[in-house]
Design an enzyme around this catalytic site. Structure first.
Site, PDB file in Angstrom:
ATOM      1  N   GLY A 110       0.788  -1.212   0.000  1.00  0.00           N
ATOM      2  CA  GLY A 110       0.000   0.000   0.000  1.00  0.00           C
ATOM      3  C   GLY A 110       0.825   1.268   0.000  1.00  0.00           C
ATOM      4  N   HIS A 111       0.307   2.296   0.692  1.00  0.00           N
ATOM      5  CA  HIS A 111       0.859   3.647   0.653  1.00  0.00           C
ATOM      6  C   HIS A 111       2.271   3.705   1.236  1.00  0.00           C
ATOM      7  CE1 HIS A 111       0.560   7.996   0.409  1.00  0.00           C
ATOM      8  NE2 HIS A 111       0.801   8.132   1.687  1.00  0.00           N
ATOM      9  N   PHE A 112       2.460   3.132   2.422  1.00  0.00           N
ATOM     10  CA  PHE A 112       3.764   3.152   3.082  1.00  0.00           C
ATOM     11  C   PHE A 112       4.504   1.857   2.760  1.00  0.00           C
ATOM     12  CE2 PHE A 112       1.599   6.333   5.786  1.00  0.00           C
ATOM     13  CZ  PHE A 112       2.518   7.364   5.661  1.00  0.00           C
TER      14      PHE A 112
END
Length: 315
Positions: free
Chosen positions: A291-293
């Site tokens: 995902g994002h991180f």
């Protein structure tokens, strides 16, 4: 009263822990130091590791985290490179003046990083840009493109294609920064939203260290920090006006780029990653199943790819 005392004590402990050199843990982490730099009256905190005589890697964090997001990456890089990772104003252990007294803009965030680089005598570097780190890093690139030896781009946007429906509440806020539009964006500053940013789209959420989003949320919950973040949210609109210029600079200067992008990111989806290939000729492109991180569960993968990339472009 007791709760206020406890919160004050905890804040002092956390800030002190962020600023003191690491003296415990693995040998790899023992070389990381934590310092501050006065950038026109704003104390900017930063992490630093490695030999300053070696090529520099500048790590630029995203929202809502800080240089802490690079805790697992720095030990991978520090033997071969000089690594520096600042916290922007209002983030991490850097100063957080009241929003009424300071303009929280990406121009100012970039200026504080520029001040730190100048103070350290850093004239060339490879930049890791993620989320907010992209508009900060690309401002630095626009001012001195000759100093950037390459980019590592991880879920950092420079194209309108990358701003999908997720950004509709932000676009509404840019048009009218008050009332329901403001309330909607305050919803992004809650623990639930912070945890979602760290866990959404990852293969196995049980591998995400909850300390990270708890620490981030503690800082977001400081009195006045929501107003700081709302100013950054509002100023994000200015990045879109810079996109054509940054893209022109990509085409003109052709920095080498390693793209390591969490493909399940709902905030900056892969639609923002692919356009880089239009403007850059030397692109190593990887979509990662996370995902994002992406560093939270892919630090070793990203670190390994970075070492190979840096050996080619930074040395």
């Amino acid at each position: 009263m007791k709760q206020d005392i406890l919160m004050t004590t905890a804040a002092a402990f956390l800030t002190g822990a962020l600023l003191l050199p690491v003296t415990m843990g693995s040998a790899a982490r023992a070389e990381v130091t934590y310092g501050t730099h006065d950038a026109d009256g704003i104390s900017i905190a930063y992490r630093e590791a490695g030999d300053p005589s070696k090529p520099t890697v500048l790590l630029l964090h995203g929202f809502p985290t800080s240089s802490q997001m690079f805790s697992d990456l720095i030990p991978i890089l520090e033997d071969d490179y000089h690594v520096i990772a600042p916290d922007y104003p209002g983030f991490g252990a850097s100063d957080m003046p009241p929003a009424d007294d300071y303009d929280y803009t990406f121009d100012n965030a970039a200026a504080t990083v520029r001040s730190l680089l100048d103070a350290k005598g850093i004239e060339h570097y490879t930049a890791y840009v993620m989320d907010y780190g992209a508009p900060v890093g690309y401002r630095l690139f626009a001012a001195h493109p000759e100093q950037v030896t390459g980019f590592v781009i991880q879920n950092g946007n420079a194209y309108e294609e990358g701003l999908t429906d997720f950004w509709d509440p932000f676009r509404a806020y840019w048009e009218e920064p008050a009332g329901e539009n403001e309330a909607a964006l305050r919803g992004f500053l809650t623990l639930e939203a912070t945890k979602w940013q760290y866990t959404h789209g990852v293969q196995d959420p049980s591998k995400i260290n909850p300390d990270n989003y708890w620490n981030v949320q503690y800082l977001l919950d400081r009195p006045g920090n929501q107003e700081v973040q709302l100013e950054y949210f509002y100023d994000y609109r200015t990045n879109l006006t810079h996109y054509p210029h940054w893209q022109d600079l990509f085409r003109q200067h052709q920095p080498s780029a390693l793209i390591v992008w969490g493909e399940n990111d709902a905030i900056f989806p892969p639609s923002g990653a692919h356009p880089y290939k239009r403007d850059l000729n030397d692109v190593e492109f990887h979509l990662l199943n996370t995902g994002h991180f992406a560093l939270e569960d892919h630090a070793e993968v990203i670190g390994d790819k970075m070492l190979k990339f840096l050996e080619r472009v930074a040395n």
